[in-house]
Design a protein around this motif. Structure first.
Motif, mmCIF file in Angstrom:
data_model
loop_
_atom_site.group_PDB
_atom_site.id
_atom_site.type_symbol
_atom_site.label_atom_id
_atom_site.label_comp_id
_atom_site.label_asym_id
_atom_site.label_seq_id
_atom_site.Cartn_x
_atom_site.Cartn_y
_atom_site.Cartn_z
ATOM 1 N N THR A 63 0.826 -1.197 0.000
ATOM 2 C CA THR A 63 0.000 0.000 0.000
ATOM 3 C C THR A 63 0.861 1.249 0.000
ATOM 4 O O THR A 63 0.527 2.240 -0.629
ATOM 5 C CB THR A 63 -0.914 -0.013 1.218
ATOM 6 O OG1 THR A 63 -1.151 -1.363 1.562
ATOM 7 C CG2 THR A 63 -2.195 0.673 0.927
ATOM 8 N N LEU A 82 -4.863 -3.456 10.816
ATOM 9 C CA LEU A 82 -6.270 -3.117 11.026
ATOM 10 C C LEU A 82 -6.643 -1.849 10.274
ATOM 11 O O LEU A 82 -7.702 -1.761 9.653
ATOM 12 C CB LEU A 82 -6.550 -2.919 12.516
ATOM 13 C CG LEU A 82 -6.658 -4.168 13.374
ATOM 14 C CD1 LEU A 82 -7.097 -3.784 14.769
ATOM 15 C CD2 LEU A 82 -7.641 -5.147 12.769
ATOM 16 N N ALA A 116 -7.053 -2.441 6.699
ATOM 17 C CA ALA A 116 -8.338 -3.078 6.409
ATOM 18 C C ALA A 116 -9.449 -2.039 6.423
ATOM 19 O O ALA A 116 -10.353 -2.065 5.590
ATOM 20 C CB ALA A 116 -8.626 -4.179 7.431
ATOM 21 N N ALA A 135 -9.987 -0.359 3.231
ATOM 22 C CA ALA A 135 -10.694 -1.063 2.163
ATOM 23 C C ALA A 135 -12.196 -1.054 2.371
ATOM 24 O O ALA A 135 -12.937 -1.433 1.486
ATOM 25 C CB ALA A 135 -10.186 -2.501 2.065
ATOM 26 N N VAL A 136 -12.651 -0.602 3.553
ATOM 27 C CA VAL A 136 -14.089 -0.517 3.798
ATOM 28 C C VAL A 136 -14.664 0.609 2.957
ATOM 29 O O VAL A 136 -14.147 1.719 2.978
ATOM 30 C CB VAL A 136 -14.375 -0.245 5.282
ATOM 31 C CG1 VAL A 136 -15.857 -0.052 5.510
ATOM 32 C CG2 VAL A 136 -13.854 -1.381 6.128
ATOM 33 N N PRO A 137 -15.709 0.334 2.181
ATOM 34 C CA PRO A 137 -16.269 1.393 1.344
ATOM 35 C C PRO A 137 -16.756 2.579 2.181
ATOM 36 O O PRO A 137 -17.333 2.371 3.252
ATOM 37 C CB PRO A 137 -17.449 0.711 0.666
ATOM 38 C CG PRO A 137 -17.174 -0.732 0.746
ATOM 39 C CD PRO A 137 -16.383 -0.949 1.986
ATOM 40 N N ILE A 138 -16.524 3.787 1.685
ATOM 41 C CA ILE A 138 -16.969 4.987 2.399
ATOM 42 C C ILE A 138 -18.473 4.954 2.606
ATOM 43 O O ILE A 138 -18.981 5.392 3.631
ATOM 44 C CB ILE A 138 -16.653 6.271 1.597
ATOM 45 C CG1 ILE A 138 -15.228 6.264 1.088
ATOM 46 C CG2 ILE A 138 -16.902 7.500 2.417
ATOM 47 C CD1 ILE A 138 -14.963 7.428 0.170
ATOM 48 N N ALA A 175 -20.313 2.592 3.274
ATOM 49 C CA ALA A 175 -20.702 1.794 4.426
ATOM 50 C C ALA A 175 -20.394 2.533 5.719
ATOM 51 O O ALA A 175 -21.108 2.410 6.705
ATOM 52 C CB ALA A 175 -19.988 0.448 4.398
ATOM 53 N N LEU A 184 -1.995 -10.070 15.280
ATOM 54 C CA LEU A 184 -3.175 -9.598 14.564
ATOM 55 C C LEU A 184 -4.442 -10.222 15.147
ATOM 56 O O LEU A 184 -5.448 -9.532 15.343
ATOM 57 C CB LEU A 184 -3.048 -9.931 13.081
ATOM 58 C CG LEU A 184 -4.118 -9.275 12.226
ATOM 59 C CD1 LEU A 184 -4.011 -7.774 12.317
ATOM 60 C CD2 LEU A 184 -4.003 -9.728 10.787
ATOM 61 N N PRO A 200 -10.882 -1.780 -4.294
ATOM 62 C CA PRO A 200 -11.886 -1.401 -3.285
ATOM 63 C C PRO A 200 -12.722 -0.205 -3.730
ATOM 64 O O PRO A 200 -13.911 -0.136 -3.419
ATOM 65 C CB PRO A 200 -11.042 -1.025 -2.059
ATOM 66 C CG PRO A 200 -9.717 -1.632 -2.294
ATOM 67 C CD PRO A 200 -9.524 -1.661 -3.768
ATOM 68 N N THR A 220 -16.765 0.389 -3.873
ATOM 69 C CA THR A 220 -17.421 1.585 -3.326
ATOM 70 C C THR A 220 -18.341 2.214 -4.354
ATOM 71 O O THR A 220 -19.480 2.567 -4.053
ATOM 72 C CB THR A 220 -16.365 2.626 -2.913
ATOM 73 O OG1 THR A 220 -15.411 1.996 -2.091
ATOM 74 C CG2 THR A 220 -17.001 3.762 -2.171
ATOM 75 N N MET A 262 -28.909 -2.206 2.439
ATOM 76 C CA MET A 262 -28.340 -1.325 3.465
ATOM 77 C C MET A 262 -29.248 -0.125 3.689
ATOM 78 O O MET A 262 -29.641 0.186 4.816
ATOM 79 C CB MET A 262 -26.950 -0.870 3.013
ATOM 80 C CG MET A 262 -26.147 -0.155 4.073
ATOM 81 S SD MET A 262 -24.666 0.576 3.386
ATOM 82 C CE MET A 262 -23.681 -0.854 3.030
ATOM 83 N N VAL A 305 -23.466 -3.590 6.329
ATOM 84 C CA VAL A 305 -22.237 -2.801 6.393
ATOM 85 C C VAL A 305 -21.030 -3.729 6.423
ATOM 86 O O VAL A 305 -20.037 -3.514 5.713
ATOM 87 C CB VAL A 305 -22.248 -1.880 7.632
ATOM 88 C CG1 VAL A 305 -20.875 -1.292 7.862
ATOM 89 C CG2 VAL A 305 -23.260 -0.783 7.453
ATOM 90 N N GLY A 348 -20.447 -5.212 3.077
ATOM 91 C CA GLY A 348 -19.809 -4.221 2.205
ATOM 92 C C GLY A 348 -18.323 -4.098 2.498
ATOM 93 O O GLY A 348 -17.495 -4.062 1.581
ATOM 94 N N ALA A 349 -17.996 -4.058 3.807
ATOM 95 C CA ALA A 349 -16.590 -3.961 4.192
ATOM 96 C C ALA A 349 -15.819 -5.184 3.717
ATOM 97 O O ALA A 349 -14.713 -5.070 3.176
ATOM 98 C CB ALA A 349 -16.484 -3.825 5.703
ATOM 99 N N GLY A 401 -15.011 -5.024 0.092
ATOM 100 C CA GLY A 401 -13.862 -4.162 -0.177
ATOM 101 C C GLY A 401 -12.549 -4.859 0.145
ATOM 102 O O GLY A 401 -11.610 -4.870 -0.653
ATOM 103 N N VAL A 402 -12.507 -5.482 1.339
ATOM 104 C CA VAL A 402 -11.283 -6.173 1.744
ATOM 105 C C VAL A 402 -10.995 -7.327 0.796
ATOM 106 O O VAL A 402 -9.852 -7.566 0.400
ATOM 107 C CB VAL A 402 -11.404 -6.657 3.201
ATOM 108 C CG1 VAL A 402 -10.184 -7.443 3.608
ATOM 109 C CG2 VAL A 402 -11.597 -5.479 4.133
ATOM 110 N N TYR A 460 -9.443 -6.262 -2.438
ATOM 111 C CA TYR A 460 -8.016 -5.961 -2.249
ATOM 112 C C TYR A 460 -7.219 -7.254 -2.141
ATOM 113 O O TYR A 460 -6.165 -7.402 -2.767
ATOM 114 C CB TYR A 460 -7.832 -5.111 -0.994
ATOM 115 C CG TYR A 460 -6.404 -4.693 -0.739
ATOM 116 C CD1 TYR A 460 -5.906 -3.536 -1.300
ATOM 117 C CD2 TYR A 460 -5.565 -5.466 0.050
ATOM 118 C CE1 TYR A 460 -4.610 -3.147 -1.088
ATOM 119 C CE2 TYR A 460 -4.254 -5.091 0.265
ATOM 120 C CZ TYR A 460 -3.789 -3.925 -0.296
ATOM 121 O OH TYR A 460 -2.491 -3.555 -0.087
#
Lengths: 301, 270
Positions: free
Chosen positions: A5, A141, A144, A147-150, A152, B15, B195, B199, B217, B235, B238-239, B242-243, B246
């Protein structure tokens, strides 16, 4: 994963830089070429090609074709679907004060959110560098989270922070944190090993290494992240305003599309773009000042 | 395999501890909001993790179906945009004129809030499928083109001279030297874009579509507190999309361009 990234981020930013410098160079070229143009007819072709004129012409041609409704015929569009540039300009003129105040509102959200997000990101990078084994997890974290869509995040932030300026600032904060954390981490980690050894030989503690070496070294990376965030934060603020808002460019944009006022919608986009560019240029200007300070510090020592 | 277990210990353990800690803080925070602070709409603001998980499980069929629809639409737009970006990058690397024509606009378009264009494009097309593909493609296009161009340019000069001394044809230079050299940069662009494409697809769904995770949603958001777990499930889906997008790009990168420093056992760090 973090490494990747970072590279993306720096690549994009440096691509931007490259574009800026190359256009600057070509401007100079075209000036020189322009002087000799009257003497040599053949030169004029080169002058035309020289980086500034051609894109400019292409842009003007694009606008003219748009104005002449060529696109409308090509894609079978109506004028109310894709308004003409003149109509957009008129919409901007008619609603200028409203648009200006909304632009200011959106820009405030973007700037506030970006500053908070970047500060958080920098803190995360500090923690991740100081305690690599356990702090590194926070970096993953935050990547990650990136990568969460805005779209959402936006409704959640609205639930948390109401529909004032706070919720959009929070959305922007969430979207800008990762780029800063990852870039700053890269800057703090990739210090010169010799300098690190020297610090060790002086028996410098962890705080001293951070104070004198790592933070200094991360500054260029930090500014790269700030430049990325400057554009990303405008997107975050506008998309956040699509949902629950009573002010701002995103609100006006989605509303004017709903009531089929397309020229007004387009004028929002135009102003958002201008505001974004200004924001970016300000950050770039700050970077120049800072980097100058940085190198002059080094030159004097 | 020894390296692998070291990787497990140094990366995966912290993690998972982080994730577990986050879940515990979440659950505790939810309890605090509901019982101690007694905030209005406590469960909407921060629902119990186990309730959300239960909802996710209960409605997994619907969620997978709608999530799949979103992912597929984003994927189509992503593929179209990425191919167009690669083609433009190759054209720009071949011709100075095309580059001078396109590059300033490519840079400028990075400044325009692309996602802000979404309602406008939807307003023009009035077709969820097409507009979703257009937006996903448009978002994908520029990061891919810019990174690919950079990659095509970043070949080793001696290697280029060697090819030249072998009198290699231009297509051979591209096929054997420039494309492999551009792969890492291409994947950087793809990983930025993937991602974002998701979106964009969700954004179109929010504006009025028939299928997709964004539709559920929005619906559950407006139904109010009784649907809060379902809303949070969407939600999370959706997340995850996106992940996942990627992750998919990272996996493809590992398979197609595995020679890069960060894939070495020490992660490129010495």
């Amino acid at each position: 994963m973090e490494g990747n990234t970072v590279r993306e981020a720096t690549l994009i930013a440096s691509a931007g830089n490259e574009g800026a410098t190359s256009s600057r160079i070509t401007t100079k070229d075209s000036v020189f070429a322009g002087r000799s143009k009257r003497k040599l007819g053949r030169r004029s072709v080169k002058w035309l090609n020289a980086g500034v004129i051609l894109p400019l012409l292409a842009g003007v041609l694009f606008l003219v074709l748009w104005e002449a409704q060529i696109f409308h015929k090509l894609f079978d569009l109506k004028k109310y679907q894709l308004p003409l540039p003149s109509a957009i300009a008129e919409a901007i003129r008619d609603n200028f004060s409203l648009l200006l105040s909304y632009t200011g509102y959106t820009l405030t959200e973007a700037v506030v959110g970006m500053l908070i997000g970047s500060a958080f990101g920098f803190l995360i990078a500090l923690v991740a560098t100081a305690w690599p084994r356990w702090g590194g997890g926070s970096l993953t974290l935050v990547a990650a989270l990136n990568a969460v869509p805005i779209v959402a995040l936006a409704p959640i932030m609205n639930l948390w922070f109401g529909d004032g300026i706070g919720s959009r600032a929070a959305i922007v904060t969430a979207t800008t944190m990762a780029a800063m954390a990852i870039n700053a981490y890269k800057g703090m980690v990739s210090v010169d090993p010799l300098a690190l050894d020297l610090m060790h030989s002086y028996a410098a503690g962890k705080p001293a290494v951070f104070r004198y070496l790592r933070i200094q070294n991360s500054l260029p990376y930090v500014f790269t992240a700030l430049k990325i965030n400057a554009t990303a934060s405008m997107i975050g603020a506008i998309v956040g305003e699509f949902f629950f808002s009573s002010r701002g460019l995103g609100y006006l944009l989605s509303n004017s599309i709903k009531v089929a006022k397309m020229p007004l919608g387009w004028s929002c986009i135009v102003l958002a773009a201008i505001a974004g560019v200004i924001f970016y240029l300000v950050v770039e200007r700050l970077e120049k000042v800072f980097i100058k300070w940085h190198s002059s510090q080094r030159a004097s020592s | 395999m020894k390296g692998n277990s070291a990787f497990m210990r140094s990366r995966v353990l912290p993690l998972s501890v982080w994730l577990l800690g986050l879940l515990i803080v979440w659950e505790a925070g939810s309890w605090m909001l509901l019982h101690v602070a007694q905030t209005p709409l406590a469960q909407s603001k921060l629902p119990y993790v186990h309730e959300v998980a239960a909802t996710l499980w209960k409605y997994s069929g619907t969620l997978v179906k709608e999530g799949g629809a979103t992912f597929g639409n984003a994927g189509v737009g992503f593929l179209i945009g990425a191919s167009a970006g690669v083609v433009l990058a190759v054209l720009m690397s071949l011709s100075k004129t095309i580059e001078q024509l396109a590059f300033p606009y490519a840079i400028a378009s990075q400044m325009i809030p692309i996602l802000g264009l979404a309602p406008i494009i939807y307003g023009i097309v009035r077709d969820e499928q097409v507009s979703r593909i257009i937006i996903s493609g448009y978002i994908t296009f520029f990061p891919v083109a810019l990174n690919m161009l950079r990659g095509l340019r970043s070949v080793d000069l001696p290697a280029l001279e060697l090819m030249h001394s072998y009198a290699a044809k231009p297509w051979a230079v591209y096929w054997k030297l420039r494309f492999p050299a551009a792969l890492p940069a291409l994947f950087s662009g793809l990983k930025v874009a993937a991602p974002l494409a998701v979106t964009g697809a969700i954004l179109v769904e929010l504006m009025g579509a028939q299928h997709g995770i964004g539709v559920i949603m929005l619906r559950n958001l407006y139904y109010g507190p009784s649907h809060t777990y379902m809303f949070w499930s969407t939600v999370i889906v959706g997340a995850l999309l996106g992940v996942a997008s990627y992750g998919l790009m990272s996996l493809a990168e590992r398979l197609i361009a595995p020679w890069q420093p960060e894939f070495r056992p020490k992660g490129g760090r010495r």
